[in-house]
Design an enzyme around this catalytic site. Structure first.
Site, PDB file in Angstrom:
ATOM      1  N   CYS A  19       0.553  -1.047  -0.022  1.00 36.29           N
ATOM      2  CA  CYS A  19      -0.101   0.389   0.349  1.00 36.29           C
ATOM      3  C   CYS A  19       1.044   1.394  -0.213  1.00 36.29           C
ATOM      4  CB  CYS A  19      -1.000  -0.205   0.930  1.00 36.29           C
ATOM      5  SG  CYS A  19       0.044   0.059   2.838  1.00 36.29           S
ATOM      6  N   CYS A  22       3.233   1.959   2.566  1.00 35.50           N
ATOM      7  CA  CYS A  22       4.856   1.060   1.942  1.00 35.50           C
ATOM      8  C   CYS A  22       5.623   1.680   1.805  1.00 35.50           C
ATOM      9  CB  CYS A  22       4.280  -0.461   1.566  1.00 35.50           C
ATOM     10  SG  CYS A  22       3.411  -1.481   2.968  1.00 35.50           S
ATOM     11  N   ASP A 425      -5.116  15.779 -26.334  1.00 36.21           N
ATOM     12  CA  ASP A 425      -4.680  16.267 -27.794  1.00 36.21           C
ATOM     13  C   ASP A 425      -5.856  16.158 -29.098  1.00 36.21           C
ATOM     14  OD1 ASP A 425      -2.318  15.154 -29.203  1.00 36.21           O
ATOM     15  OD2 ASP A 425      -3.711  13.314 -29.742  1.00 36.21           O
ATOM     16  N   ASP A 625      -4.554   9.553 -27.203  1.00 38.12           N
ATOM     17  CA  ASP A 625      -4.565   8.610 -27.874  1.00 38.12           C
ATOM     18  C   ASP A 625      -3.411   7.624 -28.960  1.00 38.12           C
ATOM     19  OD1 ASP A 625      -4.523  10.113 -30.155  1.00 38.12           O
ATOM     20  OD2 ASP A 625      -5.447   8.510 -31.783  1.00 38.12           O
ATOM     21  N   ASP A 629       1.282  11.088 -26.655  1.00 39.83           N
ATOM     22  CA  ASP A 629       0.488  11.192 -25.960  1.00 39.83           C
ATOM     23  C   ASP A 629       1.094  10.426 -24.343  1.00 39.83           C
ATOM     24  OD1 ASP A 629      -0.634  12.383 -27.131  1.00 39.83           O
ATOM     25  OD2 ASP A 629      -2.699  11.176 -27.947  1.00 39.83           O
TER      26      ASP A 629
END
Length: 739
Positions: A19, A22, A425, A625, A629
């Site tokens: 987690c 940690c 974008d 996409d 990016d």
């Protein structure tokens, strides 16, 4: 002993983290090592990046081991591996399935009680079913909770271990305390401990799947690297591994091949598809003196490239590094439950001990004192607290997936409700991402636009070039019949020529026209207007006479304007990022009614723009996409990818829009807001049960059986509240039905 004096950071793989606490613990241990300037731990990839002077990797590993974790030096030549591991030979979900199989028989008798059927499994059988869940399948919580205790901290794992141990221990006590009274065994709480562990294991499994997605992003990026290249040395050509290529080597790139290195074209002309790197759909003309980047695809001509960058210095490698850095530098979100647990756990322990001592000293009945003390533990068992967040997330992500919004990262779902700026974008996100004919202008009086398009389609009918396909597709859409041409010849970097009715046909860029003395004056103004709007021009000439021009460009998606409007209704600002010139970007922005856009943005600059927006105190979502990016998606608070794009973008992003509809961006924010509202409501009710129940149990007004019932009621309430999310409907579907 060799020490680390390398200016590049040391990278270690960490094992055993569960987690965000940690992460903080490992970072704290590393920063205590003398000579360490900075240490950043990435929970997703289970890696630590350490900037240090005069410190050996062995010293860093030793510090991590003292903190209770295992570490090893990362081999950079090794492909990234998934951080979530499972038992060899068994699927990752087997602990959840095993825990559920053992817990269901314990829960079934409770479901019959409302119907007047008061029947319980024999005590020995309940113990037999609950024990492996508690100590075998739940062992991970004891280990992580012990680490938290050693570090003087409290977390969800410690809360689970304490709460379930209290319920399990009370049940074992009651079995032995009443073993001499046949048929008098009271209600046991084995089902409580088993079910809590089962549900938390399910949440951990879902978190592990989301965490592995970030590693897949790095794998997909690594897969783009070329493993071999054709090198010309001393007049001879030979294919060698790419790691043997040196700066200054001449690389031969044939049509259809992916370029292996960054370099400069020394011979040849061609079109190069850089869409995987730049996100722009139109092929780029490359000729002598042009720069090329590794990972791009050569389309139609042979290129001779002088190598200028290899290995980690290439653009593709830098993109990979940007993704890793952006993920590593993100501050891990400290869960609200973990924050409260650090205070809640010791408070419950103190109250339990005080209850035991107070009742024992005041009444002398130590058995009743023990029951009251354990009642405090049972009412504090983190059923509702553990279910509050995962049930809402599961319901929210489930209903979102049904409507085309795939949320792979719970952190993205929690963060998305605070988004104040969305950076889009342009290419492939707001636009279709592929060239189309947007205008056809005729120059000759005897020719009209249809005839110009017919002849252009005849020349391009057998070409695989994206611009050629766009011209042919437009001619087909207009149901035109084009003639047959002869002697087709590709002219790399300029266009194509052919013979028709004994005349020479030329179709290509302005340079091809100039080389063949074709006068462009009659359409010069139209051409300038198209170029100012960011269009690509193909000029058509017949025997040195200009016939017309065809303007090609990307087109807006039909839902793009709806997407911007919907975000405005949510109070979210939109920003468009594009590599187009300012004129083309302004044209698109006006059509979308956008007031903020950034033109001439290079691929490596997108992440910088996102960081700039975040630096203004905004919560930023990046929508893209393409591979280019990926760094920006990772740098944003929330990355949102289109499924119509590249796998890398989808792996890097926490949210993927499965239908490629930009209007779903607003819906992703909307479902996040609904889900986070449910999380807050659930946590409120979970804490109310504890705030009311714990004092009642401490005062002896709530026996363990009623404590267990109250705990079950709290679980039912938060689950029922979370299931209300199934009523949610996306606005994008409503908008589409209206059009």
């Amino acid at each position: 002993m060799n020490t680390n004096t390398n200016p590049h950071p040391t990278v270690l793989r960490i094992e055993g983290m569960t987690c965000a606490s940690c992460v903080a613990r490992v970072e704290k241990a590393l920063k205590k090592v003398p000579g360490v300037r900075e240490a950043t731990v990435n929970l997703a990839t289970e890696k630590a990046q350490i900037e240090a002077q005069g410190v050996s990797p062995a010293q860093l590993i030793e510090a991590i081991q003292k903190a209770g974790y295992d570490a090893s030096l990362v081999d950079h030549d090794q492909a990234p591996s998934a951080s979530e591991t499972s038992t060899p030979g068994l699927p990752a979900w087997w602990p959840v399935a095993a825990a559920a199989a053992l817990s269901i028989p314990l829960v079934l008798p409770m479901l019959w009680m409302p119907f007047g059927i008061d029947w319980m499994l024999p005590a020995w059988l309940q113990w037999l079913l609950a024990t492996p869940v508690q100590f075998v399948l739940g062992a991970r919580f004891y280990k992580a909770g012990w680490r938290a205790l050693k570090a003087g901290a409290g977390n969800m794992d410690l809360l689970v271990a304490l709460g379930t141990s209290a319920a399990y221990g009370l049940s074992v006590y009651l079995v032995f305390a009443h073993s001499s009274h046949e048929g008098m065994v009271p209600h046991l709480y084995f089902e409580s401990s088993a079910v809590v562990i089962t549900l938390v294991l399910l949440g951990k499994f879902l978190e592990g799947r989301a965490k592995a997605q970030t590693v897949e992003a790095l794998r997909a990026l690594e897969a783009l690297k070329v493993t071999s290249a054709i090198v010309r040395r001393h007049g001879l050509e030979a294919e060698i591994p790419v790691h043997e290529v040196r700066i200054g080597d001449l690389i031969v790139v044939r049509p259809g091949d992916r370029i292996a290195v960054d370099g400069i074209v020394r011979d040849g002309e061609s079109h190069v598809d850089e869409s995987l790197l730049t996100g722009e759909s139109l092929p780029v003309t490359k000729q002598v003196g042009s720069t090329v980047t590794g990972g791009a695809i050569n389309s139609d001509g042979v290129l001779l490239i002088e190598t200028t960058a290899i290995g980690s210095d290439t653009v593709l490698s830098r993109i990979i590094q940007l993704v890793e850095d952006a993920q590593a530098k993100k501050a891990p979100i400290q869960r609200l439950v973990d924050q409260v647990s650090s205070v809640f756990v010791p408070v419950v322990l103190v109250l339990s001990v005080l209850t035991l001592l107070a009742w024992g000293w005041l009444t002398g009945d130590w058995e009743q004192a023990l029951l009251n003390a354990v009642a405090v533990q049972v009412i504090a068992c983190p059923c509702a607290l553990g279910l509050a967040t995962p049930t809402a997330i599961m319901a929210g992500t489930g209903v979102a997936a049904q409507h085309g919004i795939l949320i792979k990262d719970a952190e993205a779902l929690e963060l998305a409700h605070r988004i104040s700026v969305v950076a889009f974008d342009k290419t492939g996100t707001l636009t279709e991402g592929k060239p189309r004919v947007v205008a056809v202008d005729a120059a000759a009086q005897a020719w009209d636009a249809h005839q110009v398009l017919e002849l252009a389609a005849a020349v391009q009918a057998h070409s695989d070039h994206p611009l050629a396909k766009a011209i042919v597709s437009q001619a087909q859409a207009e149901q035109l019949q084009w003639p047959t041409v002869q002697n087709l010849k590709a002219l790399p970097g300029r266009g194509v020529e052919a013979q028709w009715n004994g005349q020479r046909v030329l179709l290509g860029n302005a340079r091809l026209m100039q080389d063949n003395s074709v006068d462009l004056d009659s359409l010069f103004q139209q051409g300038q207007a198209h170029e100012a709007a960011g269009k690509t021009l193909s000029w058509l000439a017949l025997d040195h006479a200009l016939l017309g021009l065809i303007a090609l460009g990307d087109t807006l998606k039909p839902q793009a304007a709806q997407a911007i409007q919907q975000l405005q209704q949510h109070g979210v600002r939109s920003v468009m990022l594009t590599g187009d010139n300012a004129g083309a970007a302004d044209n698109i922005a006006q059509r979308l009614k956008l007031t903020d856009f950034r033109a001439n943005v290079l691929p490596q600059d997108k992440a910088a723009v996102v960081s700039e927006l975040r630096g203004q105190g905004q919560v930023v979502a990046m929508v893209g996409d393409g591979i280019n990016d990926a760094p920006a998606l990772a740098a944003a608070d929330v990355g949102i990818a289109m499924s119509t794009g590249t796998d890398v973008a989808m792996h890097t992003a926490g949210i993927t829009l499965m239908r490629g509809n930009p209007a779903l961006v607003g819906d992703a924010i909307d479902i996040s807001r609904h889900t986070f509202r449910k999380i807050r409501q659930n946590l409120f009710w979970a804490f109310v049960y504890n705030a009311v129940g714990i004092p009642l149990a401490a005062l002896g007004l709530l026996n363990p059986m009623l404590a267990g019932a109250a705990m079950a009621m709290s679980s039912v309430s938060v689950v029922s509240n979370a299931l209300l999310l199934k009523r949610w409907k996306p606005k994008a579907d409503v908008l589409n039905k209206g059009h």
